[in-house]
Design an enzyme around this catalytic site. Structure first.
Site, PDB file in Angstrom:
ATOM      1  N   ASN A 140      19.616  23.921  16.162  1.00 21.74           N
ATOM      2  CA  ASN A 140      18.194  23.937  15.799  1.00 21.74           C
ATOM      3  C   ASN A 140      17.477  23.033  16.805  1.00 21.74           C
ATOM      4  OD1 ASN A 140      16.629  23.479  12.505  1.00 21.74           O
ATOM      5  ND2 ASN A 140      16.108  24.840  14.160  1.00 21.74           N
TER       6      ASN A 140
ATOM      7  N   CYS B 252      12.333  18.563   7.605  1.00 21.75           N
ATOM      8  CA  CYS B 252      13.331  19.329   8.356  1.00 21.75           C
ATOM      9  C   CYS B 252      14.514  18.403   8.597  1.00 21.75           C
ATOM     10  CB  CYS B 252      12.751  19.837   9.671  1.00 21.75           C
ATOM     11  SG  CYS B 252      13.950  20.703  10.704  1.00 21.75           S
TER      12      CYS B 252
ATOM     13  N   CYS C  89      19.705  25.090   9.786  1.00 20.26           N
ATOM     14  CA  CYS C  89      18.573  24.580   9.010  1.00 20.26           C
ATOM     15  C   CYS C  89      19.114  23.512   8.078  1.00 20.26           C
ATOM     16  CB  CYS C  89      17.906  25.716   8.221  1.00 20.26           C
ATOM     17  SG  CYS C  89      16.585  25.155   7.120  1.00 20.26           S
TER      18      CYS C  89
ATOM     19  N   ASN D 118       6.215  23.827  13.043  1.00 20.97           N
ATOM     20  CA  ASN D 118       7.093  24.931  13.409  1.00 20.97           C
ATOM     21  C   ASN D 118       6.598  25.566  14.705  1.00 20.97           C
ATOM     22  OD1 ASN D 118       8.867  24.921  11.042  1.00 20.97           O
ATOM     23  ND2 ASN D 118       7.062  25.606   9.899  1.00 20.97           N
TER      24      ASN D 118
ATOM     25  N   ARG E  94      10.712  29.950   7.446  1.00 22.54           N
ATOM     26  CA  ARG E  94       9.266  30.056   7.587  1.00 22.54           C
ATOM     27  C   ARG E  94       8.853  29.427   8.916  1.00 22.54           C
ATOM     28  NH1 ARG E  94       6.744  26.786   2.705  1.00 22.54           N
ATOM     29  NH2 ARG E  94       8.088  25.243   3.683  1.00 22.54           N
TER      30      ARG E  94
END
Length: 285
Positions: free
Chosen positions: A17, A87, A226, A78, A217
């Site tokens: 990520n 996050c 995630c 994001n 999202r």
């Protein structure tokens, strides 16, 4: 007349990520740059995360001076410019960034971040490993049924781990490929308006070990990892199996989630530096 504005941006990866991080404290040059941009932070986030004009990242994070007992405040976006309260992978990256770029003493026990989901505490363990105390995990609804066009009526657990996640157990994680369109529908389902939810699928690998993937999202696709999704999947699995230590294999890497201490789980995983970039943005002066 155009001005060239060099800005130092660090790209990091937390289990695949990826994030672009900026030192946005008062003594940095970010504030002078921001005044000249003529763009909101959300607009700038989309540019920085862009795969062509930017660093091709999943998110954009500004680290600001802390207050009221926090070491740092963060402002997270994001890749589409939307905000997220929390996050987990970004939290691990933020902790290493603060230790190694902002002069945080290595002997400090922990870092306290003020996020949209409240306090997040992180410890740098060494060997690229960072442990994050996540916000309390809770069931919003243990079972929620959503009607989708692609797959009909679907059952999920709706969990909040700092951000909302629809969690569904499947037989094999490879089945998630065929469930992508359903995840896209569920993510913005009318029953979840206005915010919607991430969608996380998991499959049991072995006792205490699950495989998981999240449709996020703001990214609007499956991501390599995630953190809040890993915790959400582990939380549902733990509730069903009574396992307090859960290993979560995501496409980008392995995360460990520990519920031994109560409702605020500990998540441990890697956070690595990809590179430091001098980002030159030409704006109309």
């Amino acid at each position: 007349m155009k001005k060239l504005l060099p800005l130092s941006i660090v790209k990091m990866s937390g289990a695949g990520n990826t994030f672009a991080l900026i030192d946005a404290r008062k003594n940095s040059n970010w504030h002078d740059v921001e005044k000249t941009l003529g763009k909101s932070r959300a607009e700038f986030a989309k540019l920085v995360c862009d795969p062509v004009l930017g660093l091709s990242t999943d998110g954009f994070l500004l680290i600001e001076d802390g207050a009221e007992g926090f070491d740092y405040n963060w402002d997270f976006y994001n890749s589409d410019g939307s905000t997220a309260e929390m996050c987990g992978n970004a939290a691990r990256c933020a902790a290493r960034f603060c230790y190694e770029y902002l002069g945080r003493p290595a002997e400090a026990a922990s870092l306290r971040f003020r996020t949209g989901a409240g306090l997040v505490t992180a410890n740098v363990l060494g060997d690229d490993e960072v442990r994050v105390q996540m916000p309390p995990a809770r069931f919003v609804k243990e079972v929620i049924e959503l009607l989708t066009h692609s797959r009909g009526l679907q059952k999920f657990a709706l969990v909040n781990t700092g951000v909302p996640h629809l969690v569904q157990k499947i037989k094999n994680l490879s089945d998630s490929v065929e469930l992508k369109e359903m995840a896209r529908e569920a993510r913005s389902h009318a029953d979840l308006k206005p915010a919607g939810a991430n969608v996380t699928f998991y499959a049991e690998n072995s006792q205490g070990h699950i495989d998981a993937v999240t449709f996020e999202r703001g990214v609007e696709d499956f991501t390599l990892a995630c953190g809040t999704g890993a915790v959400a999947a582990a939380y549902v699995y733990s509730a069903l199996s009574s396992q307090k230590h859960v290993k979560v294999q995501m496409p980008g890497g392995l995360l460990s989630v520990d519920f031994e201490g109560g409702v605020s789980p500990l998540m441990t995983g890697g956070a690595v530096f990809v590179g430091e970039f001098k980002y030159n943005l030409e704006v109309v002066g």
